[in-house]
Motif scaffolding. Structure first.
Motif, PDB file in Angstrom:
ATOM      1  N   PRO A 152      25.800  22.956  15.189  1.00  0.00           N
ATOM      2  CA  PRO A 152      27.310  23.178  15.000  1.00  0.00           C
ATOM      3  C   PRO A 152      27.683  24.634  15.106  1.00  0.00           C
ATOM      4  N   THR A 206      24.519  16.516  19.844  1.00  0.00           N
ATOM      5  CA  THR A 206      24.908  17.826  20.445  1.00  0.00           C
ATOM      6  C   THR A 206      25.881  17.227  21.832  1.00  0.00           C
ATOM      7  N   ASN A 253      15.950  24.618  15.003  1.00  0.00           N
ATOM      8  CA  ASN A 253      16.405  23.973  13.901  1.00  0.00           C
ATOM      9  C   ASN A 253      17.843  23.224  14.116  1.00  0.00           C
ATOM     10  N   TRP A 254      18.001  22.047  13.954  1.00  0.00           N
ATOM     11  CA  TRP A 254      19.139  21.544  14.220  1.00  0.00           C
ATOM     12  C   TRP A 254      20.409  22.008  13.408  1.00  0.00           C
ATOM     13  N   GLU A 255      20.014  22.490  12.138  1.00  0.00           N
ATOM     14  CA  GLU A 255      21.444  23.095  11.298  1.00  0.00           C
ATOM     15  C   GLU A 255      22.115  24.056  12.212  1.00  0.00           C
ATOM     16  N   ALA A 256      21.341  24.778  13.267  1.00  0.00           N
ATOM     17  CA  ALA A 256      22.206  25.779  14.142  1.00  0.00           C
ATOM     18  C   ALA A 256      22.936  25.225  15.207  1.00  0.00           C
ATOM     19  N   ASN A 271      12.803  29.622   7.865  1.00  0.00           N
ATOM     20  CA  ASN A 271      14.286  29.250   8.625  1.00  0.00           C
ATOM     21  C   ASN A 271      15.365  29.407   7.716  1.00  0.00           C
ATOM     22  N   TYR A 272      15.273  29.182   6.224  1.00  0.00           N
ATOM     23  CA  TYR A 272      16.388  29.149   5.345  1.00  0.00           C
ATOM     24  C   TYR A 272      16.841  30.579   5.155  1.00  0.00           C
ATOM     25  N   ILE A 311      18.268  31.804   9.513  1.00  0.00           N
ATOM     26  CA  ILE A 311      19.217  30.826  10.362  1.00  0.00           C
ATOM     27  C   ILE A 311      20.689  31.136   9.731  1.00  0.00           C
ATOM     28  N   PRO A 312      21.019  31.402   8.538  1.00  0.00           N
ATOM     29  CA  PRO A 312      22.216  31.935   8.150  1.00  0.00           C
ATOM     30  C   PRO A 312      22.696  33.304   8.745  1.00  0.00           C
ATOM     31  N   ILE A 330      23.373  32.788  12.478  1.00  0.00           N
ATOM     32  CA  ILE A 330      24.585  31.976  12.917  1.00  0.00           C
ATOM     33  C   ILE A 330      25.660  33.303  12.569  1.00  0.00           C
TER      34      ILE A 330
END
Length: 139
Positions: free
Chosen positions: A46, A75, A41-44, A10-11, A14-15, A18
């Motif tokens: 926003p 959300t 993943n909740w990081e996505a 994911n690390y 994900i970027p 995004i």
């Protein structure tokens, strides 16, 4: 490709996904949203919330589905309180309603379960904000 990307760490991915939400190709944006939803993943959230301003219906549908997969009460609040998101766009309203129903037991006071009531509230709040801004400009 979506399945392959969702298996990568994911690390790393994900970027990249995004960033792909800002691609000029609507298919790339939609697939990026779908993949982020699959990863969960909740990081996505926003970035996906930001993508709710996309002009393309296909992308909006993919983003709404992704947010439904990984979204939570935070959300819903992001969607409701952002002025640049059209809550009445059908995909966005459907997403907000699903999240509202899912989290109705939290006893939040502003949840757009009933479109007519929420529309009235939003118009009223916007009118008050416009009046305040107008009065501040006049001084």
């Amino acid at each position: 490709m979506v399945i392959l990307l969702s298996t990568i760490d994911n690390y790393i991915v994900i970027p990249i996904l995004i960033e792909a939400l800002k691609n000029s190709d609507k298919t790339v944006r939609a697939l990026a949203a779908q993949t982020l939803g699959n990863i969960g993943n909740w990081e996505a959230v926003p970035a996906l919330t930001e993508a709710l301003t996309d002009a393309d219906d296909y992308v909006l549908e993919s983003v709404a589905e992704a947010l439904e997969e990984i979204g939570d009460l935070r959300t819903l609040k992001q969607i409701i309180y952002r002025w640049d998101i059209d809550i009445y766009e059908s995909n966005i309203f459907l997403l907000a309603r699903k999240l509202a129903i899912r989290y109705r037991k939290t006893k939040n006071s502003v949840i757009p379960v009933y479109r007519q009531r929420f529309r009235f509230l939003v118009k009223r709040v916007r009118a008050i904000i416009v009046m305040i801004i107008s009065s501040l400009r006049g001084k």
